[in-house]
Design a protein around this motif. Structure first.
Motif, PDB file in Angstrom:
ATOM      1  N   GLY A   1       5.313  29.502   0.135  1.00 51.42           N
ATOM      2  CA  GLY A   1       6.177  29.685  -0.988  1.00 51.42           C
ATOM      3  C   GLY A   1       7.646  29.632  -0.669  1.00 51.42           C
ATOM      4  O   GLY A   1       7.649  29.484   0.670  1.00 51.42           O
TER       5      GLY A   1
ATOM      6  N   GLN B   1       7.427  32.600   1.906  1.00 58.94           N
ATOM      7  CA  GLN B   1       6.617  33.633   1.091  1.00 58.94           C
ATOM      8  C   GLN B   1       5.444  33.316   0.475  1.00 58.94           C
ATOM      9  O   GLN B   1       5.090  32.057   0.479  1.00 58.94           O
ATOM     10  CB  GLN B   1       7.528  34.516   0.291  1.00 58.94           C
ATOM     11  CG  GLN B   1       9.007  35.066   0.848  1.00 58.94           C
ATOM     12  CD  GLN B   1       8.525  35.973   1.615  1.00 58.94           C
ATOM     13  OE1 GLN B   1       7.509  37.174   1.228  1.00 58.94           O
ATOM     14  NE2 GLN B   1       8.893  36.232   2.790  1.00 58.94           N
TER      15      GLN B   1
ATOM     16  N   TRP C   1       3.046  31.713  -2.150  1.00 57.79           N
ATOM     17  CA  TRP C   1       3.139  30.885  -3.115  1.00 57.79           C
ATOM     18  C   TRP C   1       3.033  31.559  -4.504  1.00 57.79           C
ATOM     19  O   TRP C   1       1.940  31.974  -4.646  1.00 57.79           O
ATOM     20  CB  TRP C   1       2.231  29.565  -3.194  1.00 57.79           C
ATOM     21  CG  TRP C   1       2.853  28.385  -3.831  1.00 57.79           C
ATOM     22  CD1 TRP C   1       3.741  27.452  -3.516  1.00 57.79           C
ATOM     23  CD2 TRP C   1       2.369  27.872  -5.148  1.00 57.79           C
ATOM     24  NE1 TRP C   1       3.720  26.583  -4.253  1.00 57.79           N
ATOM     25  CE2 TRP C   1       2.968  26.663  -5.527  1.00 57.79           C
ATOM     26  CE3 TRP C   1       1.355  28.377  -6.134  1.00 57.79           C
ATOM     27  CZ2 TRP C   1       2.750  25.934  -6.535  1.00 57.79           C
ATOM     28  CZ3 TRP C   1       1.050  27.768  -7.186  1.00 57.79           C
ATOM     29  CH2 TRP C   1       1.595  26.550  -7.378  1.00 57.79           C
ATOM     30  N   GLY C   2       4.045  31.639  -5.460  1.00 59.05           N
ATOM     31  CA  GLY C   2       4.038  32.240  -6.661  1.00 59.05           C
ATOM     32  C   GLY C   2       4.291  31.633  -8.140  1.00 59.05           C
ATOM     33  O   GLY C   2       4.527  30.306  -8.090  1.00 59.05           O
ATOM     34  N   PRO C   3       4.463  32.210  -9.069  1.00 64.22           N
ATOM     35  CA  PRO C   3       4.822  31.583 -10.353  1.00 64.22           C
ATOM     36  C   PRO C   3       5.773  30.962 -10.361  1.00 64.22           C
ATOM     37  O   PRO C   3       6.176  29.633 -11.011  1.00 64.22           O
ATOM     38  CB  PRO C   3       5.042  32.726 -11.194  1.00 64.22           C
ATOM     39  CG  PRO C   3       4.022  33.995 -10.613  1.00 64.22           C
ATOM     40  CD  PRO C   3       4.242  33.927  -9.418  1.00 64.22           C
TER      41      PRO C   3
ATOM     42  N   VAL D   1      -3.654  34.858 -10.688  1.00 65.39           N
ATOM     43  CA  VAL D   1      -4.522  34.271  -9.509  1.00 65.39           C
ATOM     44  C   VAL D   1      -5.874  35.270  -9.306  1.00 65.39           C
ATOM     45  O   VAL D   1      -6.078  36.148  -9.469  1.00 65.39           O
ATOM     46  CB  VAL D   1      -3.834  34.603  -8.050  1.00 65.39           C
ATOM     47  CG1 VAL D   1      -4.542  34.286  -7.024  1.00 65.39           C
ATOM     48  CG2 VAL D   1      -2.385  33.890  -8.193  1.00 65.39           C
TER      49      VAL D   1
END
Length: 591
Positions: A537, A541, A543-545, A567
């Motif tokens: 991410g 960081q 990996w997110g929305p 997730v």
């Protein structure tokens, strides 16, 4: 072969094996019905290979198959003590020669074959037996205890229960078998139950004529031959595993090799075997039909093979040896298709569209140019297809090749000899599933699936056959769950899923619509992340929305990009790799 054995009822817990011996004079008078399937079987070389059990290497010829079918048919008729025409005969059998003999014996008795999954819980088996009012329940020895348990639960309509010994060698093929015309129109066929994702499972009655028409359509389009060896990896209570992978190949005289349940390592070793010096006697697999998750799992385990097996396996799945690999029963992610093409040195997966009620209806062609990403192709031989407006039901005209108008989403409707007859004991569901034609022809079956049509340059030239011409069909999803209405736009969940799966951080994806006061529905992605996603991410960081939305902005219009991402460790799927999205929404979001 011992044939069908002593009957067992709830009040008789003793299993008695009483093989029946027929005198030679009776065998000389053995008959099978003069139908499409049995004419085909009778025409094959009796010494040619019909069925192979992959692990044990036991094999059976077409001569064995005909002789065993005759014996099993005569046992069925003796044990039933009455007329079998039109009766439902349920059976539970492992993926084996026994399964094929059981099914053909039921066909030969002009009865309705009702295959049940050994994996079904007793309550589900009980529901199907009660709903179908099956006259008989057959099991192989392996599932005798399960059969006893079902019968012991108490059924509203008590079936005759019979057990069949596992065959170790086929019956002699020396007996004379004649084909005899039925004295009245056939009332037999195949009954398969729907998956029951919206209501209780429904029994789909597919008459003999429709089963034969489905097989003929596939033979013309996919060119099964007596030289084909089909590796069977599928469960045997769905149309995919029964018609595509048993009925069609045996009508063509192909050989079917059973290897179920699926085990990726064993499949790779089987595909590789003919190209290893120590196993050169094994025949190459030429035909493979499977669901997308099988191809995904094969590719995920390929690196675990030794270099020797990797080299042989790649040769085994090359276009020169595996002439056709088909993906169906669930949407094929474009990355999966591309990865298989690369691994196999050019073997492009062929996609198709079908349902329990209609068999296979639409397919891409054998010519590689006719296997377009995201498309399921053209109506198969003998099948008519059309699109109807989702709001008005009006027929959408076929787009002209030079038309610049917008592509219109519509429900796929199908008609032809391949279509089922009715839902068992459910007149209301049958009536609501068909619309009458305006040309005096057969009624149209409403599939509930939504598609667009598009002319694709370089495809549809007729290289795969005259049936493969014109605009191609692109599935957008189920009308009820895969067409998301958000902010006045209609979004295909399958299109969004394909783009999500093209991202290296995502290994599985399901896109659903949730109620939204602002948008009507908001788009939500349910995903399984790859190990790399933990640090890929922004600024290292997880990996997110926000990373997802950034990654999709160049491939999807803003209104198609999911608002949220949930997730999971794994996305639940059924035996054919399909996701029950209504159940998923309820389980994950409580909606």
């Amino acid at each position: 072969m011992s044939g069908l054995l002593s009957l067992l009822s709830r009040t008789n817990a003793r299993v008695c094996f009483t093989p029946r011996r027929m005198p030679l004079s009776a065998r000389l008078l053995s008959t099978l019905p003069n139908t499409h399937i049995f004419r085909a079987l009778q025409s094959h070389d009796p010494e040619s290979l019909a069925v192979v059990h992959s692990i044990s290497a036991r094999s059976f010829t077409y001569g064995n198959l005909i002789a065993d079918t005759v014996l099993a048919k005569e046992d069925l008729e003796q044990k039933a003590q009455g007329q079998l025409a039109g009766e439902r005969i349920a059976f539970i059998a492992e993926s084996s020669y026994d399964y094929v003999v059981m099914m053909l014996a039921i066909f030969a008795s002009d009865a309705i074959a009702l295959p049940l999954s050994p994996a079904f819980p007793v309550a589900e088996l009980k529901y199907i037996l009660d709903n179908s009012q099956a006259k008989m329940l057959l099991t192989t020895q392996k599932y005798a205890n399960k059969g006893l348990e079902v019968v012991d639960k108490g059924l509203e309509h008590e079936p005759v229960f019979s057990i069949r010994r596992k065959l170790t060698e086929g019956a002699s093929s020396s007996e004379a078998v004649t084909l005899q015309d039925l004295k009245q129109p056939s009332s037999g066929g195949l009954m398969l139950y729907t998956s029951g994702t919206t209501n209780r499972p429904k029994g789909v009655l597919i008459p003999h004529s429709a089963v034969a028409a489905q097989a003929s359509s596939l033979l013309e389009a996919w060119k099964y031959t007596s030289d084909d060896r089909l590796l069977h990896l599928l469960p045997l209570h769905h149309i995919h595993g029964v018609v595509n992978a048993i009925v069609a190949p045996i009508v063509a005289g192909s050989s079917v090799e059973f290897m179920h349940p699926f085990n990726a390592e064993k499949v790779w070793k089987r595909l590789a075997a003919p190209f290893l010096p120590s196993n050169s006697s094994r025949s190459p697999v030429t035909f493979l039909t499977a669901v997308p998750t099988i191809y995904t799992r094969l590719m995920a385990t390929f690196p675990e093979l030794t270099p020797e097996y990797q080299k042989a396996a790649k040769e085994g799945i090359s276009p020169q040896n595996l002439r056709l690999s088909i993906s169906g029963s669930a949407a094929l992610p474009t990355p999966t298709k591309a990865a298989w093409t690369k691994l196999s040195n050019g073997n492009v997966l062929l996609e198709r569209f079908g349902m329990t009620e209609i068999g296979m209806a639409i397919s891409c062609g054998l010519d590689v140019a006719d296997r377009v990403d995201g498309s399921v192709g053209w109506p198969l031989p003998g099948v008519e297809a059309r699109l109807t407006d989702l709001e008005t039901g009006a027929v959408i005209p076929v787009e002209d090749k030079n038309s610049n108008g917008p592509e219109r989403q519509g429900e796929i409707q199908i008609r032809g000899e391949t279509v089922f007859d009715h839902y068992w004991d459910n007149e209301k569901a049958t009536r609501e599933s068909f619309v009458q034609s305006d040309d005096g022809g057969r009624p149209w079956f409403c599939t509930g699936d939504v598609a667009i049509r598009r002319v694709v340059d370089g495809a549809g030239s007729g290289a795969s056959g005259d049936w493969a011409r014109g605009p191609m069909y692109f599935i957008q999803g189920r009308k009820s769950v895969d067409i998301i209405k958000t902010g006045g736009e209609k979004v295909s969940a399958l299109e969004v899923e394909r783009e999500l799966l093209s991202l290296p951080q995502i290994t599985e994806a399901a896109v659903v619509g949730l109620p939204s006061e602002q948008w009507g529905q908001k788009i939500v992605a349910v995903v399984v992340l790859s190990p790399d996603a933990a640090t890929s991410g922004h600024n290292g960081q997880p990996w997110g929305p926000l990373d997802m939305r950034r990654a999709l902005k160049d491939s999807l219009a803003p209104f198609k990009i999911p608002h949220e991402m949930k997730v999971l460790e794994a996305i639940p799927r059924n035996a054919m790799g399909k996701v029950n999205k209504k159940a998923l929404v309820k389980e994950v979001f409580g909606a």
